[in-house]
Structure formats: structure tokens, C-alpha cells
Design an enzyme around this catalytic site. Structure first.
Site, short mmCIF file in Angstrom:
data_model
loop_
_atom_site.label_atom_id
_atom_site.label_comp_id
_atom_site.label_asym_id
_atom_site.label_seq_id
_atom_site.Cartn_x
_atom_site.Cartn_y
_atom_site.Cartn_z
NE ARG A 64 -0.58 -0.26 4.92
CZ ARG A 64 -1.16 -0.34 6.07
NH1 ARG A 64 -2.67 -0.66 6.27
NH2 ARG A 64 -0.60 -0.57 7.03
CG HIS B 93 3.70 -17.95 11.12
ND1 HIS B 93 3.85 -19.00 11.67
CD2 HIS B 93 3.03 -17.20 12.17
CE1 HIS B 93 3.49 -19.11 13.25
NE2 HIS B 93 2.72 -17.94 13.32
CD GLU C 231 25.50 -10.78 38.39
OE1 GLU C 231 25.26 -12.11 37.75
OE2 GLU C 231 26.73 -10.17 38.21
N GLY D 95 14.05 -10.92 9.04
CA GLY D 95 14.28 -10.37 7.32
C GLY D 95 15.78 -9.69 7.15
CB SER E 29 3.53 2.97 4.65
OG SER E 29 4.19 1.91 3.79
P1 NDP Z 1 6.22 -6.55 9.16
O1 NDP Z 1 5.38 -6.01 10.01
O2 NDP Z 1 7.68 -6.26 8.88
O3 NDP Z 1 5.62 -5.95 7.55
C1 NDP Z 1 4.19 -5.93 7.22
C2 NDP Z 1 4.16 -5.44 5.73
O4 NDP Z 1 2.87 -5.46 5.59
C3 NDP Z 1 4.33 -4.02 5.60
O5 NDP Z 1 5.23 -3.73 4.27
C4 NDP Z 1 3.35 -3.29 5.79
O6 NDP Z 1 3.08 -2.08 5.12
C5 NDP Z 1 2.17 -4.09 5.32
N1 NDP Z 1 0.99 -3.91 6.11
C6 NDP Z 1 0.92 -3.94 7.48
N2 NDP Z 1 -0.61 -3.89 7.51
C7 NDP Z 1 -1.28 -3.88 6.21
C8 NDP Z 1 -2.65 -3.76 6.09
N3 NDP Z 1 -3.58 -3.71 6.86
N4 NDP Z 1 -2.93 -3.95 4.54
C9 NDP Z 1 -1.86 -3.84 3.89
N5 NDP Z 1 -0.55 -3.90 4.02
C10 NDP Z 1 -0.29 -4.24 5.43
O7 NDP Z 1 5.94 -8.20 8.87
P2 NDP Z 1 6.99 -9.28 9.10
O8 NDP Z 1 7.95 -9.42 7.96
O9 NDP Z 1 7.52 -9.68 10.24
O10 NDP Z 1 6.02 -10.76 9.03
C11 NDP Z 1 5.57 -11.01 7.56
C12 NDP Z 1 5.09 -12.67 7.56
O11 NDP Z 1 6.50 -13.17 7.78
C13 NDP Z 1 4.55 -12.96 8.95
O12 NDP Z 1 3.84 -13.96 8.49
C14 NDP Z 1 5.38 -13.42 9.74
O13 NDP Z 1 4.82 -14.38 10.87
C15 NDP Z 1 6.48 -14.18 8.97
N6 NDP Z 1 7.57 -14.34 9.64
C16 NDP Z 1 8.12 -12.93 10.07
C17 NDP Z 1 9.62 -13.20 10.50
C18 NDP Z 1 10.38 -12.03 11.21
O14 NDP Z 1 11.28 -12.27 11.79
N7 NDP Z 1 9.78 -10.80 11.15
C19 NDP Z 1 10.33 -14.48 10.68
C20 NDP Z 1 9.57 -15.62 9.90
C21 NDP Z 1 8.19 -15.28 9.54
P3 NDP Z 1 3.09 -0.40 5.93
O15 NDP Z 1 4.33 -0.12 6.06
O16 NDP Z 1 2.05 0.21 4.87
O17 NDP Z 1 2.23 -0.88 7.06
#
Ligand code: NDP
Ligand code: MG
Length: 334
Positions: free
Chosen positions: A49, A109, A228, A135, A52
Site C-alpha cells: 500500500r 508462517h 546479572e 528479514g 508508508s
Molecule cells: P512486517 O510487519 O515487517 O511487514 C508487514 C508489511 O505488511 C509492511 O510492508 C506493511 O506495510 C504491510 N501491512 C501492514 N498492515 C497492512 C494492511 N492492513 N494492509 C496492507 N498492508 C499492510 O511483517 P513481517 O515481515 O515481520 O511478517 C510477515 C510474515 O512473515 C508474517 O507471517 C510473519 O509471521 C512471518 N515471519 C516473520 C519473521 C520475522 O522475523 N519478522 C520471521 C519468519 C516469518 P505498511 O508499511 O504500509 O504498514
């Protein structure tokens, strides 16, 4: 039973040739997986989207992010890398209507697939490729020529062709350099939730909080309690990571080792084990998932309140102060 592990030679990137991969979300996992795949020669588009920082980041990496609906329509493989708690709603509104038979629907996930929030239409296979690390590490290891190990799991009824796509995808993000373990979506989801609740996040945080509080209440200086009970944890965990419990015990003093054997079992008791079993059953029967989904529907009030409260703990205040004085620590603030 030993796990099946795949390496580079078990995966063939040609299974992604002529396929368009839509990465939905340019956050922690999205930015890393998208760039790694592109550098591996794959055809990647971004659904993100507008308005952001993540949108701007994707642009600065020479992607042309588009609305989620459009990216899904243009793709053969769709990977949902949005926060778990929003995936169900975004899926129903913007993804499902644009999926076509033969598409592969991916995630990192299994929460939403396992707990029925993401249900693929007929003709669409589901596939999980989950890096076992955040990531930024998925990206930095890949750039160094390494890779974060991954899990692969096929959804119900998925074909062997989908497994080949999954292995190719894992290779494209660097995962087969580290090793890709075959699992199921249920196993990945349940063990991931259990690990974070009982050990990695919940268990360790509460252990540190309780120990810090015990020392401070007994009149010891909070700075001492911080070092500690919190700071030194990293040194111990690094030893676990490098050589397991035995190496930690080899490295610490005999006094520390004796205290470990005789006192540790008084902290983790039969009651603790019973609580672990209870927590596992709440994960398995869907109670935890329901609770978390409902909490989000209500705007996550309890979640946000607890987050605010815990940021103000004395442990956190002391820590912020001490970390600033340790110039070699790359200290972070949220
Ligand atoms: P992040 O929170 O880092 O990123 C989420 C993304 O989704 C951003 O680009 C965000 O954009 C967008 N987003 C958030 N809300 C909305 C919405 N309502 N509509 C449209 N876009 C949206 O997520 P992660 O990368 O941490 O997690 C993604 C997946 O990966 C999950 O399933 C997680 O469990 C899995 N995962 C994550 C790990 C990690 O270490 N982070 C490890 C292994 C798996 P905006 O900037 O606009 O909010
Ligand atoms: Mg995990």
C-alpha cells in the site's frame, strides 16, 4: 524420526522461470525475500500500500510497488508477507477475488492457513517457505553468499510440482545454502507459537523480570540486578548457540555449573511443565488463535496496554540508561 533436509542441489530455480512472483508487503520478510529472489534472477513484483515508509523503501530498491489486488492479478505465485493479524481481512478483500486456478499461495508462517483465516479456492495450492530468522538477516546472509535456513511445508492436497516451486523459492532466497527442513503447516505453526510463548519471548521475559524484581526488592542496586539478570543473558545464549548446554557449562565456573544443576530444577518445576502442556493444548485446539484474532478485531486494547506498561518497567528504564553508557553496544530504542 529425523527430518528431511534439502540443500542447493535438491532445488532447481528453473521451476520459477516464466513465473511472476508477487510479494505482498515490503516489511521485514518482504523486503528481504523480494530482493534475494530478484538477485537470483526471478521475476518479482511488489504489492504494497502507498503512503508508508515501506512503500518508499520498495521504490528506493527500484521496485514499482502496486496495490495488493493488482499484484495478485498479475502473479502466478503470491506470497503473503503481511503481519499475521491482518492477513485474514486483506486475504478476503484483496487477494481471494483475484486468485486463478494454478496459482500458488505462499506464506512464511502458517498461522492463517492452519487456523482457517486463509482458505485457498480450488485449484490453488498453498505452500509455506519460512526463513528461521528475521528479514534483515535473510537479506544480509544472502548478500554475503550464505543463507538463513528455512522450513518448507505443503498445504493439504498440494502437488509435487508445488514442492519443486517451494524448493526453488527457498533456493532463490538463499535458504538451501543453509538447509531447508520439510515440515507440515500444522507442525510449523504449533511449534513456532509454542517456542515464542514458552521460551523465546514469554518464558525468558518473565524469568528476567521476576529475577530482577527479586533482587531489587531485596535491596540490591537495580544496576547490579540488570547486569546479572538481563545483560549477561546474551553471553550465555551465545554459548548455547555455539555449543549447546555442554559448552555453556564448560565455559562457566564450576560454581555456576553446580548452581545450574541444583537450582535450575527448582525454578522450572512440575507446575511449570504442567503450564507448558496447557499452553501447548491451547495452541493445538485453536484457543490461542481465537483469542488473538478477537483481540485484534477489538482494536487490540489489552495488547497495547500491556506493551505500554512493560515499556515503563524499572528493568527497562535502568537498561536504557546503562546501554547508552556502553558505547560498543549498538543500542536500540522503540
Ligand atoms: P512486517 O510487519 O515487517 O511487514 C508487514 C508489511 O505488511 C509492511 O510492508 C506493511 O506495510 C504491510 N501491512 C501492514 N498492515 C497492512 C494492511 N492492513 N494492509 C496492507 N498492508 C499492510 O511483517 P513481517 O515481515 O515481520 O511478517 C510477515 C510474515 O512473515 C508474517 O507471517 C510473519 O509471521 C512471518 N515471519 C516473520 C519473521 C520475522 O522475523 N519478522 C520471521 C519468519 C516469518 P505498511 O508499511 O504500509 O504498514
Ligand atoms: Mg518463530
Amino acid at each position: 524420526m529425523t527430518a528431511k533436509i534439502y540443500y542447493d542441489n535438491d532445488a532447481d530455480l528453473s521451476h520459477l522461470k516464466d513465473k511472476t512472483i508477487a510479494i505482498l508487503g515490503y516489511g521485514s520478510q518482504g523486503h528481504a525475500q523480494a530482493q534475494n529472489l530478484r538477485d537470483s534472477g526471478c521475476n518479482v513484483i511488489i504489492g504494497q500500500r502507498e503512503g508508508s515508509a515501506n512503500y518508499d523503501l520498495a521504490v528506493s530498491h527500484n521496485f514499482e510497488p502496486q496495490p495488493v489486488d493488482q499484484a495478485v492479478s498479475a502473479a502466478d505465485i503470491v506470497n503473503i508477507l503481511l503481519p499475521d493479524e491482518v492477513q485474514g481481512d486483506v486475504y478476503r478483500a484483496h487477494i481471494l477475488p483475484h486468485l486463478k486456478p494454478g496459482n500458488v499461495l505462499m506464506c512464511s508462517h502458517g498461522f492463517n492457513i492452519h487456523f482457517g483465516q486463509v482458505e485457498p479456492p480450488s485449484g490453488v495450492d498453498t505452500l509455506l517457505v519460512a526463513p528461521k530468522g528475521p528479514g534483515h538477516l535473510v537479506r544480509s546472509e544472502y548478500v554475503k553468499g550464505g543463507g538463513v535456513p528455512c522450513l518448507i511445508a505443503l498445504g493439504d492436497g498440494a502437488s509435487d510440482g508445488t514442492r519443486q516451486i517451494g524448493l526453488a523459492y527457498a533456493k532463490g532466497i538463499g535458504g538451501t545454502r543453509g538447509g531447508v527442513i520439510e515440515t507440515t503447516i500444522a507442525e510449523e505453526t504449533e511449534t513456532d507459537l509454542f517456542g515464542e510463548q514458552v521460551v523465546l519471548c514469554g518464558g525468558v521475559s518473565e524469568l528476567v523480570k521476576a529475577a530482577f524484581q527479586t533482587l531489587v526488592e531485596a535491596g540490591y542496586q537495580p544496576e547490579m540486578a540488570y547486569f546479572e539478570c538481563m545483560h549477561e543473558l546474551k553471553l550465555i545464549v551465545d554459548l548455547f548457540y555455539e555449543g549447546g548446554l555442554s559448552y555453556m557449562r564448560y565455559s562457566v565456573s564450576n560454581t555456576a555449573e553446580y548452581g545450574d544443576y541444583t537450582r535450575g530444577p527448582r525454578i522450572i518445576t512440575d507446575d511449570t511443565r504442567a503450564a507448558m502442556k496447557q499452553i501447548l493444548s491451547e495452541i493445538q485446539n485453536g484457543q490461542f488463535a481465537r483469542e488473538w484474532i478477537l483481540e485484534n478485531r477489538a482494536g487490540a486494547p489489552a495488547f497495547k496496554a500491556t506493551r505500554r506498561q512493560d515499556r515503563e518497567l524499572e528493568l527497562e528504564q535502568v537498561g536504557r540508561r546503562l546501554r547508552k553508557l556502553m558505547s560498543w553496544i549498538d543500542s536500540k530504542e522503540v
